[in-house]
Design an enzyme around this catalytic site. Structure first.
Site, mmCIF file in Angstrom:
data_model
loop_
_atom_site.group_PDB
_atom_site.id
_atom_site.type_symbol
_atom_site.label_atom_id
_atom_site.label_comp_id
_atom_site.label_asym_id
_atom_site.label_seq_id
_atom_site.Cartn_x
_atom_site.Cartn_y
_atom_site.Cartn_z
ATOM 1 N N HIS A 136 9.279 16.311 6.222
ATOM 2 C CA HIS A 136 10.061 16.273 4.822
ATOM 3 C C HIS A 136 8.728 16.390 3.830
ATOM 4 C CE1 HIS A 136 13.691 14.665 6.673
ATOM 5 N NE2 HIS A 136 12.924 13.902 7.333
ATOM 6 N N CYS A 140 -18.993 -9.651 -4.674
ATOM 7 C CA CYS A 140 -20.260 -10.172 -5.230
ATOM 8 C C CYS A 140 -20.366 -11.716 -4.516
ATOM 9 C CB CYS A 140 -20.296 -10.748 -6.538
ATOM 10 S SG CYS A 140 -20.098 -9.293 -7.740
ATOM 11 N N TRP A 177 -20.971 -6.270 -6.373
ATOM 12 C CA TRP A 177 -19.966 -5.341 -6.393
ATOM 13 C C TRP A 177 -19.374 -5.005 -7.757
ATOM 14 C CZ3 TRP A 177 -14.978 -4.342 -7.308
ATOM 15 C CH2 TRP A 177 -14.352 -3.440 -6.749
ATOM 16 N N GLU A 213 -12.706 5.387 5.127
ATOM 17 C CA GLU A 213 -13.663 4.182 4.450
ATOM 18 C C GLU A 213 -14.933 4.644 5.104
ATOM 19 O OE1 GLU A 213 -12.871 -0.034 5.058
ATOM 20 O OE2 GLU A 213 -12.086 0.247 6.782
ATOM 21 N N GLU A 230 -3.443 2.838 10.062
ATOM 22 C CA GLU A 230 -4.862 2.220 10.249
ATOM 23 C C GLU A 230 -6.004 3.111 10.726
ATOM 24 O OE1 GLU A 230 -6.368 -0.351 9.529
ATOM 25 O OE2 GLU A 230 -8.148 -0.704 11.158
ATOM 26 N N ASN A 262 -19.509 -14.490 -9.622
ATOM 27 C CA ASN A 262 -18.575 -13.778 -8.724
ATOM 28 C C ASN A 262 -17.264 -13.902 -9.447
ATOM 29 O OD1 ASN A 262 -17.143 -12.591 -6.546
ATOM 30 N ND2 ASN A 262 -17.083 -14.485 -5.331
ATOM 31 N N GLY A 263 -16.560 -12.772 -9.715
ATOM 32 C CA GLY A 263 -15.273 -12.849 -10.496
ATOM 33 C C GLY A 263 -15.189 -11.774 -11.680
ATOM 34 N N LYS A 310 -9.450 3.919 8.489
ATOM 35 C CA LYS A 310 -10.804 3.737 9.121
ATOM 36 C C LYS A 310 -11.714 5.025 9.062
ATOM 37 C CE LYS A 310 -11.401 0.318 9.840
ATOM 38 N NZ LYS A 310 -10.134 -0.508 9.849
ATOM 39 N N LYS A 319 -16.707 -6.417 1.866
ATOM 40 C CA LYS A 319 -16.034 -6.998 2.812
ATOM 41 C C LYS A 319 -14.849 -7.883 2.286
ATOM 42 C CE LYS A 319 -15.435 -7.914 7.255
ATOM 43 N NZ LYS A 319 -14.782 -7.007 7.975
ATOM 44 N N ARG A 328 -20.564 -8.791 0.888
ATOM 45 C CA ARG A 328 -19.627 -9.060 -0.454
ATOM 46 C C ARG A 328 -19.861 -7.862 -1.513
ATOM 47 N NH1 ARG A 328 -17.615 -14.156 -0.045
ATOM 48 N NH2 ARG A 328 -16.929 -14.148 -2.116
HETATM 49 O O1 M6R Z 1 -9.917 -10.040 4.230
HETATM 50 P P1 M6R Z 1 -8.701 -9.285 4.480
HETATM 51 O O2 M6R Z 1 -7.960 -9.111 5.688
HETATM 52 O O3 M6R Z 1 -7.501 -9.716 3.382
HETATM 53 O O4 M6R Z 1 -9.045 -7.863 3.949
HETATM 54 C C1 M6R Z 1 -7.884 -7.021 3.468
HETATM 55 C C2 M6R Z 1 -8.658 -5.722 3.249
HETATM 56 O O5 M6R Z 1 -9.367 -5.510 2.204
HETATM 57 C C3 M6R Z 1 -9.523 -5.251 4.485
HETATM 58 O O6 M6R Z 1 -8.709 -4.718 5.545
HETATM 59 C C4 M6R Z 1 -9.940 -3.684 4.037
HETATM 60 O O7 M6R Z 1 -8.967 -2.890 4.217
HETATM 61 C C5 M6R Z 1 -11.015 -3.298 5.280
HETATM 62 N N1 M6R Z 1 -12.010 -2.610 4.772
HETATM 63 C C6 M6R Z 1 -10.368 -2.181 6.344
HETATM 64 O O8 M6R Z 1 -11.261 -1.906 7.186
#
Ligand code: M6R
Length: 607
Positions: free
Chosen positions: A502, A2, A74, A486, A479, A98-99, A483, A602, A27
């Site tokens: 396994h 948020c 959010w 998401e 990773e 926010n929170g 990607k 984000k 956010r």
């Molecule tokens: O700001 P941060 O690096 O702490 O964020 C961690 C994760 O939320 C962030 O890396 C998230 O997994 C991304 N959306 C990945 O692309």
């Protein structure tokens, strides 16, 4: 998550509120809203979905108030809808939050017993009603807010405006960041300095537990105990232009293409130009005395930590444990006195990582924060800060921030190895020189768009995709899978290539593409055997390797991406690039929202 904003201006604030909200949209983007004071009365305007919807609605209304607050949401409590959108308000007060107010249910019950009528499913609405309750009993806005704040459990950043008070905004911070921006007879506040960048460069951050009173000419900050306190005013160098998309279709594309430049910036920041050796700030514990390192992070930053584990254990012989921040505390891990804990976070505000940091601090650890936002909470709580110098990253999917983290960590491994006498000067130089070849090699991979688009076509129809690799390529495979998930919403998992047999190999058939990261390094032979096992089970293999690695599979895999051959040490930095490109182009083909994927934000500021 948020984003919140507040402005006491000299002219109608709505256009600025909307502009700032746009900059906070990373956010959260489930709904948006503003409240302004019009002739002393609170007027609210809210819309479900992105800020664009709110902008459209406001075109005809054109509010004229000179004081206002805004929010982009959010969703935590209550579905994304107009009725749950912020600001939440009574006739007397409007609030953006926010929170999470963890004890909202009992407060709501108490307030309903007193006759307060709630109109949303959110936790936030109790703030408006509790403050109103105190106003009804004759308290001033300051007294009412201060009293209410002491009753909330949980994490929050808040901004409130009050009926009849057109030179007042109150705000508070506990667990979620909040910055006051100073203007010329104007005052601003926002979730971060980025949002305020076009309005002011003068920023004052609230500290944990602070609350503040803003008017056009001045502001006063109070501690949680209501004592006035001074906090430093800082100049930021963020500008509006720095966070533009330029001519690119998406922020993510722009940020991917910036990576060669960012790599150069990181190398410059962490090396000594005369000796070409890594250079780091002084740590309270000398490198040779570090007994063990604990790395803690979330999501992509966690995968940067996993990659670093291979590097630091191999080249510096320091035992490394990598933990997911959201799980780290639950086993109450005993941490050695004088141990080092490294927290990696792009935003520096991730709630899970912050909670883990607090635990490590309480256990007497030396805290090293690796962040991309130097003013962030993690930076401010760290004993040593390692900045990643990637510049503002707006796309929700982390790209340049990830490779910047990797580059700092690679330099750190060489630094530790050298200072612990594990690497000779010559070996250190060789590794460092390989890092210097990364920017150019990255630029080359980024130009291989056509092959990546073919791969994206092959993936776009899939329901499940498997990524596999060994050693550091395993971390990058994880990773890659994140990607793809998401961005394209295709189910994807990353596996250690040797682990397939396994269990996960049971998933394989001709409909499950398997992306293999197999540089021709010392692990290539074993990974190649795993590729044979997958081919034998008819899975379409997409091979990411160098020319040497391609030879064994010539004509036997449907698609292959040719990678540059550099020292194995620096390959994770290079193999991260096709992971991003594949996810980006697959998402583009599927028509998903690349910069703002569904359900994500984000900066994840709730646990
Ligand atoms: O700001 P941060 O690096 O702490 O964020 C961690 C994760 O939320 C962030 O890396 C998230 O997994 C991304 N959306 C990945 O692309």
């Amino acid at each position: 998550m948020c984003g919140i904003i507040g402005i006491i201006g000299k002219s109608p604030v709505t256009p600025h509120l909307l502009e700032c909200l746009k900059r906070l949209e990373y956010r959260g983007y489930d709904s948006a809203g503003i409240a302004t004071l019009e002739s002393g009365l609170i007027q609210r305007h809210r819309s479900e979905g992105k800020i664009h919807n709110l902008q459209e609605r406001l075109k005809t209304i054109n509010p004229q108030g000179h004081v206002g607050i805004g929010h982009t949401r959010w969703a935590t409590h209550g579905v994304p809808s107009e009725r749950n959108a912020h600001p939440h308000a009574t006739e007397k007060v409007a609030v953006v939050h926010n929170g999470i107010i963890e004890n909202f249910a009992e407060l709501r019950f108490m307030l309903e017993q007193k006759g307060h009528v709630f109109t949303s499913d959110t936790d936030t609405e109790v703030i408006a009603h509790l403050v109103t309750d105190y106003l009804d009993h004759g308290l001033t806005p300051q007294e009412a807010t201060s009293k209410a704040l002491k009753q909330f459990h949980g994490a929050f950043a808040l901004a409130l405006i009050f009926q009849g008070h057109d030179d007042l905004i109150l705000c508070a911070r506990r667990g979620s960041p909040l910055a006051i921006g100073l203007g010329e007879s104007e005052m601003f506040l926002g979730s971060d300095a980025l949002a305020l960048a076009p309005l002011t460069q003068k920023i004052c951050y609230l500290e944990e537990g602070d609350w503040a009173e803003l008017s056009r000419e001045t502001f006063t900050i109070y501690t949680a105990e209501d004592l006035p306190v001074e906090r430093p005013i800082k100049e930021t160098f963020l500008t509006g232009a720095m966070i533009g998309k330029g001519n690119h279709k998406h922020f993510m594309l722009k940020e991917m293409l910036e990576q060669p430049t960012v790599m150069g910036d990181v190398l410059r920041a962490y090396s000594n130009p005369s000796t070409l050796a890594p250079s780091f700030p002084e740590f309270p514990v000398a490198a040779k005395d570090i007994k063990a390192l604990r790395i803690i992070a979330c999501g992509t930053s966690y995968y940067a930590g996993l990659t670093a584990q291979y590097w630091i254990e191999k080249y510096a012989r320091v035992p490394v444990t990598v933990s997911i921040a959201s799980e780290f505390r639950y086993g109450k891990p005993p941490l050695p006195q004088g141990g080092m804990a490294l927290f990696i976070s792009q935003s520096g505000e991730t709630a899970d990582t912050l909670a883990a940091l607090q635990y490590a601090k309480d256990q007497g650890q030396m805290i090293v924060g690796m962040v991309n936002v130097p003013e962030s909470s993690i930076a401010r709580l760290s004993d040593v800060v390692l900045e990643t110098h990637a510049g503002p990253e707006i796309g929700v999917a982390s790209t340049k921030a990830f490779t910047a983290q990797l580059m700092v960590l690679a330099c750190f491994a060489i630094y530790l190895g050298g200072h612990r006498n594990i690497l000779s000067e010559e070996e250190s130089k060789k590794l460092f020189q390989s890092l210097m070849e990364v920017p150019e090699a990255m630029a080359h991979i980024l130009s291989e768009e056509n092959t990546v688009i073919k791969i994206a076509h092959a993936l776009s129809e899939a329901r499940d995709v498997i990524y596999m690799g060994r050693g550091t390529s395993f971390a990058i495979a994880l990773e890659g899978a994140l990607k793809l998930k998401e961005l394209s919403y295709i189910h994807a998992e990353g596996y250690a290539a040797g682990e397939m047999k396994h269990g996960p190999i049971a998933l394989i058939d001709e409909k499950v593409p398997v992306i293999v990261l197999a540089p021709s390094d010392e692990l290539y032979g074993k990974t190649a055997s795993n590729v044979e096992e997958v081919i034998a089970r008819k899975a379409p293999v997409i091979l990411i390797t160098d020319l040497e690695g391609q030879k064994a599979f010539e004509g036997r895999v449907p698609l292959s991406l040719s990678m540059p051959t550099l020292h194995p040490f620096c390959l994770p930095l290079l193999y991260a690039i096709p992971m991003q490109m594949i996810a980006y182009h697959t998402a583009n083909l599927k028509g998903t929202d690349v910069d703002q994927p569904r359900n994500l934000a984000k900066s994840v500021t709730v646990e």
